[in-house]
Design a protein around this motif. Structure first.
Motif, mmCIF file in Angstrom:
data_model
loop_
_atom_site.group_PDB
_atom_site.id
_atom_site.type_symbol
_atom_site.label_atom_id
_atom_site.label_comp_id
_atom_site.label_asym_id
_atom_site.label_seq_id
_atom_site.Cartn_x
_atom_site.Cartn_y
_atom_site.Cartn_z
ATOM 1 N N PRO A 101 40.983 43.196 49.539
ATOM 2 C CA PRO A 101 40.464 42.774 48.233
ATOM 3 C C PRO A 101 40.703 43.801 47.137
ATOM 4 O O PRO A 101 40.952 43.445 45.989
ATOM 5 C CB PRO A 101 38.969 42.580 48.467
ATOM 6 N N ARG A 102 40.661 45.092 47.482
ATOM 7 C CA ARG A 102 40.902 46.130 46.465
ATOM 8 C C ARG A 102 42.344 46.091 45.976
ATOM 9 O O ARG A 102 42.606 46.296 44.791
ATOM 10 C CB ARG A 102 40.559 47.511 47.012
ATOM 11 N N ALA A 130 43.525 45.347 42.180
ATOM 12 C CA ALA A 130 44.441 46.266 41.507
ATOM 13 C C ALA A 130 45.658 45.524 40.954
ATOM 14 O O ALA A 130 46.140 45.829 39.864
ATOM 15 C CB ALA A 130 44.876 47.375 42.459
ATOM 16 N N LEU A 131 46.140 44.539 41.693
ATOM 17 C CA LEU A 131 47.270 43.740 41.241
ATOM 18 C C LEU A 131 46.928 43.012 39.943
ATOM 19 O O LEU A 131 47.684 43.065 38.968
ATOM 20 C CB LEU A 131 47.670 42.724 42.314
ATOM 21 N N TRP A 132 45.777 42.350 39.904
ATOM 22 C CA TRP A 132 45.401 41.594 38.711
ATOM 23 C C TRP A 132 45.054 42.507 37.546
ATOM 24 O O TRP A 132 45.326 42.165 36.386
ATOM 25 C CB TRP A 132 44.280 40.605 39.030
ATOM 26 N N LEU A 181 39.908 37.518 38.400
ATOM 27 C CA LEU A 181 40.458 38.058 39.642
ATOM 28 C C LEU A 181 40.498 39.591 39.617
ATOM 29 O O LEU A 181 40.413 40.232 40.661
ATOM 30 C CB LEU A 181 41.848 37.486 39.901
ATOM 31 N N ALA A 182 40.619 40.158 38.414
ATOM 32 C CA ALA A 182 40.612 41.615 38.273
ATOM 33 C C ALA A 182 39.198 42.172 38.299
ATOM 34 O O ALA A 182 39.004 43.377 38.452
ATOM 35 C CB ALA A 182 41.304 42.023 36.973
ATOM 36 N N GLY A 183 38.215 41.297 38.117
ATOM 37 C CA GLY A 183 36.826 41.745 38.124
ATOM 38 C C GLY A 183 36.378 42.337 36.802
ATOM 39 O O GLY A 183 35.501 43.196 36.763
ATOM 40 N N VAL A 184 37.009 41.896 35.703
ATOM 41 C CA VAL A 184 36.614 42.386 34.379
ATOM 42 C C VAL A 184 36.154 41.216 33.516
ATOM 43 O O VAL A 184 36.496 40.060 33.775
ATOM 44 C CB VAL A 184 37.772 43.147 33.681
ATOM 45 N N ASP A 185 35.387 41.521 32.488
ATOM 46 C CA ASP A 185 34.863 40.512 31.574
ATOM 47 C C ASP A 185 35.959 40.112 30.589
ATOM 48 O O ASP A 185 36.357 40.907 29.730
ATOM 49 C CB ASP A 185 33.658 41.087 30.842
#
Length: 88
Positions: free
Chosen positions: A18-19, A23-25, A66-70
């Protein structure tokens, strides 16, 4: 015979990091940001325009999720940078 045994090219779920996916996104969003805000001489005008239009699209918000950002926060930052440059 199960499917995984028939096709060895398949990636099994437990093999996905998952990390690495995050990182990819993050890299996708960062690359589009750099292209939109700080284009290089070698970048084509059509690519720069496409990168600027990408922000705020459904694909942009999916990449942010998918990157986990807002996505809304990132979009605000991009628009702010572009406004400072007199582009937006």
């Amino acid at each position: 015979m199960i499917f995984a045994d028939m096709d060895r090219n398949q990636i099994e779920e437990q093999d996905i990091d998952p990390r690495a996916c995050r990182a990819l996104w993050c890299a996708v969003v960062e690359e589009q940001f750099q292209l939109a805000v700080s284009p290089k001489m070698a970048d084509r005008p059509a690519e720069i325009s496409a990168a600027r239009r990408w922000f705020g699209t459904r694909d942009f918000f999916m990449a942010c999720a998918l990157a986990g950002v807002d996505g809304a926060w990132v979009l605000w930052g991009v628009r702010h940078h572009l406004a400072l440059q007199g582009v937006a």
